[in-house]
Design a protein around this motif. Structure first.
Motif, PDB file in Angstrom:
ATOM      1  N   ALA A 136       0.801  -1.278  -0.069  1.00 42.32           N
ATOM      2  CA  ALA A 136      -0.069  -0.044   0.004  1.00 42.32           C
ATOM      3  C   ALA A 136       0.702   1.404   0.026  1.00 42.32           C
ATOM      4  O   ALA A 136       1.951   1.279   0.455  1.00 42.32           O
ATOM      5  N   PRO A 137       0.519   2.275  -0.558  1.00 41.46           N
ATOM      6  CA  PRO A 137       1.287   3.617  -0.868  1.00 41.46           C
ATOM      7  C   PRO A 137       1.266   4.546   0.347  1.00 41.46           C
ATOM      8  O   PRO A 137       1.998   5.312   0.689  1.00 41.46           O
ATOM      9  N   SER A 138       0.269   4.026   1.476  1.00 39.29           N
ATOM     10  CA  SER A 138       0.338   4.897   2.768  1.00 39.29           C
ATOM     11  C   SER A 138      -0.725   4.167   3.610  1.00 39.29           C
ATOM     12  O   SER A 138      -0.957   2.871   3.658  1.00 39.29           O
ATOM     13  N   THR A 139      -0.818   4.742   4.806  1.00 41.52           N
ATOM     14  CA  THR A 139      -1.760   4.442   5.989  1.00 41.52           C
ATOM     15  C   THR A 139      -3.207   4.536   5.703  1.00 41.52           C
ATOM     16  O   THR A 139      -3.942   4.238   6.640  1.00 41.52           O
ATOM     17  N   GLU A 140      -3.452   4.970   4.427  1.00 44.86           N
ATOM     18  CA  GLU A 140      -4.960   5.229   4.323  1.00 44.86           C
ATOM     19  C   GLU A 140      -5.553   3.874   4.116  1.00 44.86           C
ATOM     20  O   GLU A 140      -4.866   2.954   3.320  1.00 44.86           O
ATOM     21  N   ARG A 141      -6.726   3.884   4.519  1.00 45.18           N
ATOM     22  CA  ARG A 141      -7.531   2.431   4.325  1.00 45.18           C
ATOM     23  C   ARG A 141      -7.460   1.885   2.997  1.00 45.18           C
ATOM     24  O   ARG A 141      -7.766   2.434   1.904  1.00 45.18           O
ATOM     25  N   THR A 142      -7.270   0.504   2.667  1.00 43.24           N
ATOM     26  CA  THR A 142      -7.133  -0.414   1.474  1.00 43.24           C
ATOM     27  C   THR A 142      -7.578  -1.525   1.986  1.00 43.24           C
ATOM     28  O   THR A 142      -7.679  -2.058   3.214  1.00 43.24           O
ATOM     29  N   ASP A 143      -7.631  -2.328   0.728  1.00 41.34           N
ATOM     30  CA  ASP A 143      -8.018  -3.742   1.029  1.00 41.34           C
ATOM     31  C   ASP A 143      -6.806  -4.746   0.744  1.00 41.34           C
ATOM     32  O   ASP A 143      -6.160  -4.731  -0.142  1.00 41.34           O
ATOM     33  N   TYR A 144      -6.617  -5.756   1.746  1.00 43.17           N
ATOM     34  CA  TYR A 144      -5.603  -6.412   1.611  1.00 43.17           C
ATOM     35  C   TYR A 144      -5.210  -7.552   0.477  1.00 43.17           C
ATOM     36  O   TYR A 144      -4.328  -8.053   0.291  1.00 43.17           O
ATOM     37  N   PRO A 145      -6.582  -8.082   0.137  1.00 39.08           N
ATOM     38  CA  PRO A 145      -6.375  -8.985  -1.027  1.00 39.08           C
ATOM     39  C   PRO A 145      -5.756  -8.330  -2.311  1.00 39.08           C
ATOM     40  O   PRO A 145      -5.017  -9.295  -3.019  1.00 39.08           O
ATOM     41  N   ILE A 146      -5.634  -7.093  -2.438  1.00 38.65           N
ATOM     42  CA  ILE A 146      -4.907  -6.625  -3.576  1.00 38.65           C
ATOM     43  C   ILE A 146      -3.433  -7.023  -3.329  1.00 38.65           C
ATOM     44  O   ILE A 146      -2.842  -7.470  -4.325  1.00 38.65           O
ATOM     45  N   TYR A 147      -2.868  -6.843  -2.197  1.00 42.42           N
ATOM     46  CA  TYR A 147      -1.268  -7.036  -2.078  1.00 42.42           C
ATOM     47  C   TYR A 147      -1.077  -8.402  -1.986  1.00 42.42           C
ATOM     48  O   TYR A 147      -0.079  -8.868  -2.394  1.00 42.42           O
ATOM     49  N   ALA A 148      -1.985  -9.125  -1.338  1.00 41.54           N
ATOM     50  CA  ALA A 148      -1.920 -10.761  -1.464  1.00 41.54           C
ATOM     51  C   ALA A 148      -1.598 -11.218  -3.084  1.00 41.54           C
ATOM     52  O   ALA A 148      -0.781 -12.039  -3.202  1.00 41.54           O
ATOM     53  N   ASN A 149      -2.435 -10.594  -3.640  1.00 39.33           N
ATOM     54  CA  ASN A 149      -2.558 -11.039  -5.014  1.00 39.33           C
ATOM     55  C   ASN A 149      -1.274 -10.672  -5.827  1.00 39.33           C
ATOM     56  O   ASN A 149      -0.673 -11.462  -6.747  1.00 39.33           O
ATOM     57  N   ARG A 150      -0.774  -9.746  -5.564  1.00 40.08           N
ATOM     58  CA  ARG A 150       0.387  -9.011  -6.073  1.00 40.08           C
ATOM     59  C   ARG A 150       1.508  -9.826  -5.690  1.00 40.08           C
ATOM     60  O   ARG A 150       2.550 -10.090  -6.498  1.00 40.08           O
ATOM     61  N   VAL A 151       1.865 -10.060  -4.645  1.00 41.72           N
ATOM     62  CA  VAL A 151       2.835 -10.980  -4.054  1.00 41.72           C
ATOM     63  C   VAL A 151       2.759 -12.321  -4.609  1.00 41.72           C
ATOM     64  O   VAL A 151       3.959 -12.899  -5.192  1.00 41.72           O
ATOM     65  N   ALA A 152       1.653 -12.947  -4.549  1.00 40.71           N
ATOM     66  CA  ALA A 152       1.548 -14.224  -5.357  1.00 40.71           C
ATOM     67  C   ALA A 152       1.839 -14.323  -6.699  1.00 40.71           C
ATOM     68  O   ALA A 152       2.584 -15.106  -7.243  1.00 40.71           O
ATOM     69  N   LYS A 153       1.540 -13.450  -7.582  1.00 44.71           N
ATOM     70  CA  LYS A 153       1.803 -13.123  -8.812  1.00 44.71           C
ATOM     71  C   LYS A 153       3.445 -13.006  -9.083  1.00 44.71           C
ATOM     72  O   LYS A 153       3.908 -13.547  -9.804  1.00 44.71           O
ATOM     73  N   ALA A 154       3.990 -12.340  -8.265  1.00 51.22           N
ATOM     74  CA  ALA A 154       5.305 -12.143  -8.230  1.00 51.22           C
ATOM     75  C   ALA A 154       6.113 -13.458  -7.969  1.00 51.22           C
ATOM     76  O   ALA A 154       7.220 -13.646  -8.786  1.00 51.22           O
ATOM     77  N   ILE A 155       5.672 -14.193  -7.137  1.00 52.49           N
ATOM     78  CA  ILE A 155       6.358 -15.533  -6.929  1.00 52.49           C
ATOM     79  C   ILE A 155       6.073 -16.715  -8.017  1.00 52.49           C
ATOM     80  O   ILE A 155       7.020 -17.043  -8.638  1.00 52.49           O
ATOM     81  N   ASN A 156       4.684 -16.341  -8.568  1.00 54.05           N
ATOM     82  CA  ASN A 156       4.416 -17.441  -9.656  1.00 54.05           C
ATOM     83  C   ASN A 156       4.993 -17.100 -11.015  1.00 54.05           C
ATOM     84  O   ASN A 156       5.404 -17.818 -11.894  1.00 54.05           O
ATOM     85  N   SER A 157       5.301 -15.849 -10.995  1.00 52.98           N
ATOM     86  CA  SER A 157       6.254 -15.227 -12.408  1.00 52.98           C
ATOM     87  C   SER A 157       7.441 -15.463 -12.217  1.00 52.98           C
ATOM     88  O   SER A 157       8.340 -15.043 -13.151  1.00 52.98           O
ATOM     89  N   LYS A 158       8.151 -15.797 -11.185  1.00 55.71           N
ATOM     90  CA  LYS A 158       9.334 -15.832 -10.582  1.00 55.71           C
ATOM     91  C   LYS A 158      10.152 -14.536 -10.378  1.00 55.71           C
ATOM     92  O   LYS A 158      11.375 -14.415 -10.627  1.00 55.71           O
ATOM     93  N   GLU A 159       9.551 -13.408 -10.523  1.00 50.47           N
ATOM     94  CA  GLU A 159       9.909 -12.170 -10.316  1.00 50.47           C
ATOM     95  C   GLU A 159      10.607 -12.133  -8.914  1.00 50.47           C
ATOM     96  O   GLU A 159      11.596 -11.450  -8.594  1.00 50.47           O
ATOM     97  N   ALA A 160       9.933 -13.039  -8.026  1.00 53.74           N
ATOM     98  CA  ALA A 160      10.535 -12.960  -6.722  1.00 53.74           C
ATOM     99  C   ALA A 160      10.512 -14.449  -6.184  1.00 53.74           C
ATOM    100  O   ALA A 160       9.893 -15.460  -6.742  1.00 53.74           O
ATOM    101  N   ASP A 161      11.467 -14.760  -5.222  1.00 56.56           N
ATOM    102  CA  ASP A 161      11.487 -16.112  -4.691  1.00 56.56           C
ATOM    103  C   ASP A 161      10.679 -16.437  -3.698  1.00 56.56           C
ATOM    104  O   ASP A 161      10.401 -17.657  -3.765  1.00 56.56           O
ATOM    105  N   LEU A 162      10.479 -15.464  -3.087  1.00 57.83           N
ATOM    106  CA  LEU A 162       9.426 -15.591  -1.825  1.00 57.83           C
ATOM    107  C   LEU A 162       8.806 -14.553  -1.666  1.00 57.83           C
ATOM    108  O   LEU A 162       9.078 -13.445  -2.057  1.00 57.83           O
ATOM    109  N   GLY A 163       7.927 -14.480  -0.592  1.00 64.06           N
ATOM    110  CA  GLY A 163       7.113 -13.373  -0.368  1.00 64.06           C
ATOM    111  C   GLY A 163       6.647 -13.109   1.123  1.00 64.06           C
ATOM    112  O   GLY A 163       6.836 -13.952   2.163  1.00 64.06           O
ATOM    113  N   ILE A 164       6.525 -11.872   1.510  1.00 67.25           N
ATOM    114  CA  ILE A 164       6.111 -11.405   3.032  1.00 67.25           C
ATOM    115  C   ILE A 164       4.889 -10.629   2.937  1.00 67.25           C
ATOM    116  O   ILE A 164       4.714  -9.594   2.045  1.00 67.25           O
ATOM    117  N   LEU A 165       4.081 -10.845   3.696  1.00 66.59           N
ATOM    118  CA  LEU A 165       2.797 -10.265   3.672  1.00 66.59           C
ATOM    119  C   LEU A 165       2.460  -9.562   5.215  1.00 66.59           C
ATOM    120  O   LEU A 165       2.603 -10.329   6.155  1.00 66.59           O
TER     121      LEU A 165
END
Length: 150
Positions: free
Chosen positions: A34-63
């Motif tokens: 998230a870009p700030s402490t302004e309210r947002t929805d966590y599934p957006i960021y879970a999906n982004r990290v999962a995609k990064a792992i599945n595409s091999k852009e990242a080895d692992l993820g932290i949420l």
């Protein structure tokens, strides 16, 4: 090693400490949160990290979210993801050794910065043991694909 990190508004403050900690260990961090402490929805960021792992852009993820629960549930809906929410180092270690987790989640309302660093350390140092555990991972993958047979 490259680690993708994602977090919602509640995880925004803790992520700063975790990113700095990882970078001090010479780990490349891909910030997908998230870009700030302004309210947002966590599934957006879970999906982004999962995609990064599945595409091999990242080895692992932290949420990071408030408890780590919701964001880990969202990540686990993605093919090939084995996310674990941990609030102690021992569980983090065993999640890698036995379950070959590829995403670690924790809650900024549950763990403080120093405990989060210990959890991250144990998770990163642990290695998947394979063997009987691989059989179980294969079964989990089959469940996710709708192909599991008892």
């Amino acid at each position: 090693m490259k680690i993708a990190i994602g977090y919602d508004h509640v995880g925004y403050i803790l992520k700063k400490d975790i990113i700095e900690y990882l970078e001090n260990k010479n780990i490349t961090v891909i910030d997908l949160g998230a870009p700030s402490t302004e309210r947002t929805d966590y599934p957006i960021y879970a999906n982004r990290v999962a995609k990064a792992i599945n595409s091999k852009e990242a080895d692992l993820g932290i949420l990071i979210c408030g408890t780590g629960i919701g964001i880990s549930i969202a990540a686990n809906k993605c093919q090939g993801i084995r996310a674990v929410v941990c609030s102690d180092p021992y569980s983090a270690k065993l999640s890698r050794e036995h379950n070959n987790t590829n995403i670690l989640a924790f809650g900024s309302r549950v763990v403080g910065s120093e405990l989060a660093k210990m959890i991250v350390d144990q998770w990163l140092m642990a290695k998947f043991e394979g063997g009987r555990h691989q059989t179980r991972i294969d079964q989990i993958d089959a469940i996710q694909k709708g192909e599991f047979h008892e």
